[in-house]
Write a protein that holds these residues in place. Structure first.
Motif, PDB file in Angstrom:
ATOM      1  N   UNK A   1      -8.670   4.249   1.608  1.00 36.24           N
ATOM      2  CA  UNK A   1      -9.710   4.022   0.993  1.00 36.24           C
ATOM      3  C   UNK A   1     -10.971   4.301   1.777  1.00 36.24           C
ATOM      4  N   UNK A   2     -12.323   3.628   1.522  1.00 42.52           N
ATOM      5  CA  UNK A   2     -13.386   4.189   2.285  1.00 42.52           C
ATOM      6  C   UNK A   2     -14.244   2.951   1.937  1.00 42.52           C
ATOM      7  N   UNK A   3     -15.192   2.680   2.937  1.00 46.28           N
ATOM      8  CA  UNK A   3     -16.158   1.627   2.763  1.00 46.28           C
ATOM      9  C   UNK A   3     -17.426   1.924   1.604  1.00 46.28           C
ATOM     10  N   UNK A   4     -17.192   3.376   1.114  1.00 49.40           N
ATOM     11  CA  UNK A   4     -18.164   3.852   0.165  1.00 49.40           C
ATOM     12  C   UNK A   4     -17.376   3.737  -1.043  1.00 49.40           C
TER      13      UNK A   4
ATOM     14  N   UNK B   1     -14.589  -8.349   4.319  1.00 47.34           N
ATOM     15  CA  UNK B   1     -15.623  -7.744   3.513  1.00 47.34           C
ATOM     16  C   UNK B   1     -15.280  -6.762   2.390  1.00 47.34           C
ATOM     17  N   UNK B   2     -14.325  -6.931   2.133  1.00 45.86           N
ATOM     18  CA  UNK B   2     -13.663  -6.034   0.950  1.00 45.86           C
ATOM     19  C   UNK B   2     -14.109  -6.717  -0.481  1.00 45.86           C
ATOM     20  N   UNK B   3     -13.962  -5.743  -1.500  1.00 50.65           N
ATOM     21  CA  UNK B   3     -14.702  -6.196  -2.820  1.00 50.65           C
ATOM     22  C   UNK B   3     -13.694  -7.332  -3.427  1.00 50.65           C
ATOM     23  N   UNK B   4     -14.486  -8.594  -3.763  1.00 46.92           N
ATOM     24  CA  UNK B   4     -13.759  -9.737  -3.838  1.00 46.92           C
ATOM     25  C   UNK B   4     -13.320  -9.562  -5.392  1.00 46.92           C
ATOM     26  N   UNK B   5     -14.000  -8.961  -6.181  1.00 46.44           N
ATOM     27  CA  UNK B   5     -13.443  -8.473  -7.566  1.00 46.44           C
ATOM     28  C   UNK B   5     -11.924  -7.820  -7.623  1.00 46.44           C
ATOM     29  N   UNK B   6     -11.907  -6.780  -6.685  1.00 45.85           N
ATOM     30  CA  UNK B   6     -10.570  -6.191  -6.584  1.00 45.85           C
ATOM     31  C   UNK B   6      -9.537  -7.158  -5.776  1.00 45.85           C
TER      32      UNK B   6
END
Length: 367
Positions: free
Chosen positions: A125-128, A227-232
């Motif tokens: 993946x990526x931070x973008x 810091x990953x996407x909380x929804x995911x």
């Protein structure tokens, strides 16, 4: 390979898969479907896809390869509608979800109708995010897990691998259950533990404000995945609930044991606790693709004066070395600051080190 590829969900993952397929199979025709028409327009203008699709109902029957690059719950809902469609007899349907158990359950009716479904999970993946961030080699040297059921013919798995060969990923075939057990242990559980540590630290810093600044160093790094996407991660946690419940129970019991060792001041057990962890961690592969993408950090000692960050990034830009993140470490008590620059690959990091040291007198090091 010739044929029509329909990609549902044209974000970072879907766009990167599209680019990889186009690079390896230029005669393939790629149709994109997304809830955001703007993403489709951007994808078309950038050459990521060849055609803007209308819907899974209209474009699904055109597919020789149908790839769902959506969140797990959305994929489950869409798979439930697929049996209503008249798909091509030899179509392969796959997904890119981080959990496989519920996905495979949702695909039951599809598989019973004679359609080949092979679960997939590219572990990179990526931070973008978004289709603009799509890269042809996003998955290069990363693991791409495939989870076919026992009734899927080997030639179908081989065909899917051929379609995806442009990713330059390392394919690994697992059962759906084994996939969820392994990713639960190596990826999902660490994300929960990291989030718990950060939440505990937030309360702690309210009582000890100085801790907020000190957390900018190593603590911030070891909890980076928080810091990953909380929804995911809400989606992943619910989808892999059974596995995570078991592993969190084991983790809780392990922490209770650690607590008892501390209370009893059992030096032998405490030493064994740390020594066993050190020995096993030191044996793990270094900088290879895994359940959590590796971070390639370069630390640069720089003087504290205006413009030093733009100076370093200019050097990298002039040699076309891409970075994924940059930050200043403020925990050093000398006249030098430290830039922590993160790269997507070990090769990029090594090139950056040579570039900066050649063009300046700054010291670069790994930690």
């Amino acid at each position: 390979m010739k044929g029509t590829v329909v990609i549902v969900g044209l974000g970072l993952i879907g766009g990167s898969i599209a680019l990889a397929i186009k690079a390896k199979h230029p005669e393939a025709h790629i149709i994109g479907i997304d809830v955001s028409y703007h993403s489709l327009e951007v994808g078309k203008s950038l050459g990521v896809i060849d055609e803007i699709g209308e819907s899974i109902l209209i474009d699904g029957p055109k597919a020789d390869l149908l790839i769902f690059c959506c969140p797990v719950k959305e994929t489950e809902q869409l798979l439930a509608r697929i049996p209503e469609l008249t798909l091509k007899k030899n179509v392969i349907v796959t997904d890119t979800g981080s959990t496989k158990g519920t996905i495979m359950e949702a695909s039951t009716a599809l598989r019973e109708s004679g359609i080949t479904f092979i679960g997939g999970h590219p572990m990179a993946g990526s931070h973008k995010s978004g289709v603009r961030a799509a890269k042809e080699l996003l998955f290069e040297n990363a693991y791409y897990l495939l989870t076919p059921t026992k009734d899927v013919a080997e030639d179908k798995v081989a065909e899917l691998r051929m379609w995806l060969s442009g990713t330059n990923a390392k394919f690994l075939v697992l059962s759906p259950n084994e996939h969820d057990e392994i990713t639960g242990m190596l990826s999902h559980l660490p994300h929960i533990v990291a989030a718990a540590l950060v939440n505990q630290t937030q309360s702690f810093t309210e009582k000890h404000p100085a801790a907020f600044r000190l957390a900018a160093g190593g603590f911030r790094d070891i909890t980076r995945v928080a810091s990953s996407d909380p929804r995911m991660w809400t989606d992943i946690s619910i989808s892999n609930q059974k596995t995570l419940t078991k592993q969190l129970t084991i983790w809780r019991d392990s922490m209770n044991q650690a607590l008892e060792m501390l209370k009893s001041e059992d030096a032998t057990s405490i030493y064994a606790f740390f020594d066993g962890a050190k020995e096993f961690r030191d044996s793990l592969p270094v900088h290879q693709g895994g359940a959590i993408p590796a971070f390639y950090d370069l630390f640069v000692d720089v003087p504290d004066y205006p413009g030093v960050i733009s100076e370093v990034t200019r050097y990298l830009g002039e040699e076309e070395i891409s970075l994924t993140n940059i930050k200043i470490l403020e925990t050093r008590e000398d006249i030098f600051g430290v830039l922590q620059i993160t790269f997507q690959s070990d090769e990029d990091r090594d090139r950056a080190k040579r570039c900066i040291e050649t063009r300046s007198n700054y010291t670069c090091h790994y930690e």
